[in-house]
Design a protein around this motif. Sequence first.
Motif, mmCIF file in Angstrom:
data_model
loop_
_atom_site.group_PDB
_atom_site.id
_atom_site.type_symbol
_atom_site.label_atom_id
_atom_site.label_comp_id
_atom_site.label_asym_id
_atom_site.label_seq_id
_atom_site.Cartn_x
_atom_site.Cartn_y
_atom_site.Cartn_z
ATOM 1 N N ARG A 1 -9.725 -2.899 11.529
ATOM 2 C CA ARG A 1 -9.807 -3.657 10.282
ATOM 3 C C ARG A 1 -11.263 -3.785 9.831
ATOM 4 N N TRP B 1 -1.434 -2.731 6.071
ATOM 5 C CA TRP B 1 -2.330 -1.773 5.446
ATOM 6 C C TRP B 1 -2.366 -0.513 6.293
ATOM 7 N N TRP C 1 -4.408 3.687 6.742
ATOM 8 C CA TRP C 1 -5.469 4.592 6.323
ATOM 9 C C TRP C 1 -5.192 5.991 6.859
ATOM 10 N N GLY D 1 -3.445 -0.441 0.744
ATOM 11 C CA GLY D 1 -3.535 -1.880 0.916
ATOM 12 C C GLY D 1 -4.977 -2.308 1.109
ATOM 13 N N ASP D 2 -5.151 -3.553 1.502
ATOM 14 C CA ASP D 2 -6.485 -4.147 1.641
ATOM 15 C C ASP D 2 -6.689 -4.618 3.079
ATOM 16 N N PHE E 1 -0.162 -0.122 -0.763
ATOM 17 C CA PHE E 1 0.538 0.158 0.489
ATOM 18 C C PHE E 1 1.947 0.657 0.231
ATOM 19 N N ASP F 1 -4.731 -8.160 3.721
ATOM 20 C CA ASP F 1 -3.307 -7.827 3.830
ATOM 21 C C ASP F 1 -2.841 -7.796 5.275
#
Length: 310
Positions: free
Chosen positions: A2, A111, A113, A103-104, A24, A108
């Motif tokens: 994160r 999320w 990546w 997402g953040d 997301f 969030d």
Amino acid sequence: MRAAGTALLAALDPAARDRAVHPFDDEAARRWLEYRPRPRPGACLAELDIAGRKAAHRLLATALSPSAYAQAMAIIALEEVLDRAEGWQRGRHSGDYWVAVFGDPVRDDRWAWRLEGHHLSVSMTVVDDQVSPAPIFFGANPAAVRYAGRPVSRPLGPEEDLAHALLDALGPAERAAAIIADEAPADIISATRGRVDGQLEPLGVPANRLGPTGRALLDQVVALYLDRLSPELAIREARRLGGGQLHFAWAGPTHPGQRHYYRVQGDDLLIEYDNTTEDGNHAHTVLRRPASDFGADVLAAHHQTHPHPY
């Protein structure tokens, strides 16, 4: 992870951040797997400044073990080697890798990546601070660069050599059950599909039919792929798979230097390796969790306790 995702977004200028960040719930973009050289969702590393590129690499390093991170860096560098071998005709570039965040990571509870380009795709989904790792695709072209018969570069050598050792350790009956075809497929069977439904048939030889050496080598193959993950994730994945039945299947010639393919399957596990050219020098490998790819497992647990209105 994160913290690294947050640092990446902070390092991007507004235009790059707009390219990198997606909702997301954009399933098409989030469930994306593409290991061929073409554009994809996200911000291209070639267009980022030094701080942005370094932040993307630091995010990638949170998911991978040191050895797997070194493999990934070698895969990226091979773009320049391949471009030279092709006479500089296709404009391949070691910066042609994209990072996307869904997402953040700051606020969030869900999320994800991905860092992806030609022959590299690493996807991580984070839900309630639980990381769901997969798919992870590593490829290499050329798979080996040699000088006077000795390897100069061979980033996926362990994946090839250990499987050959396993095949060589099988007795006649075990080998007959393991070899499912005389020719290798043109590519990994799961390809770029966002979902793999069920196990691939035929399964091959079950682990409980192998002798001690064969079973130990099969376990080493699985460990090799799980050890692409950071140590914490690899330990958790090994525990998750503990006690389940494994199957090993091989297709194509059984000696190095020609096209060949193998796969290992278990409960929510799919490993595939394919050497896709006649000279056996273009490798594709993938680690998938068919029932849990792209965070399906942690999302299901989340939705049981956090109902969403959509």
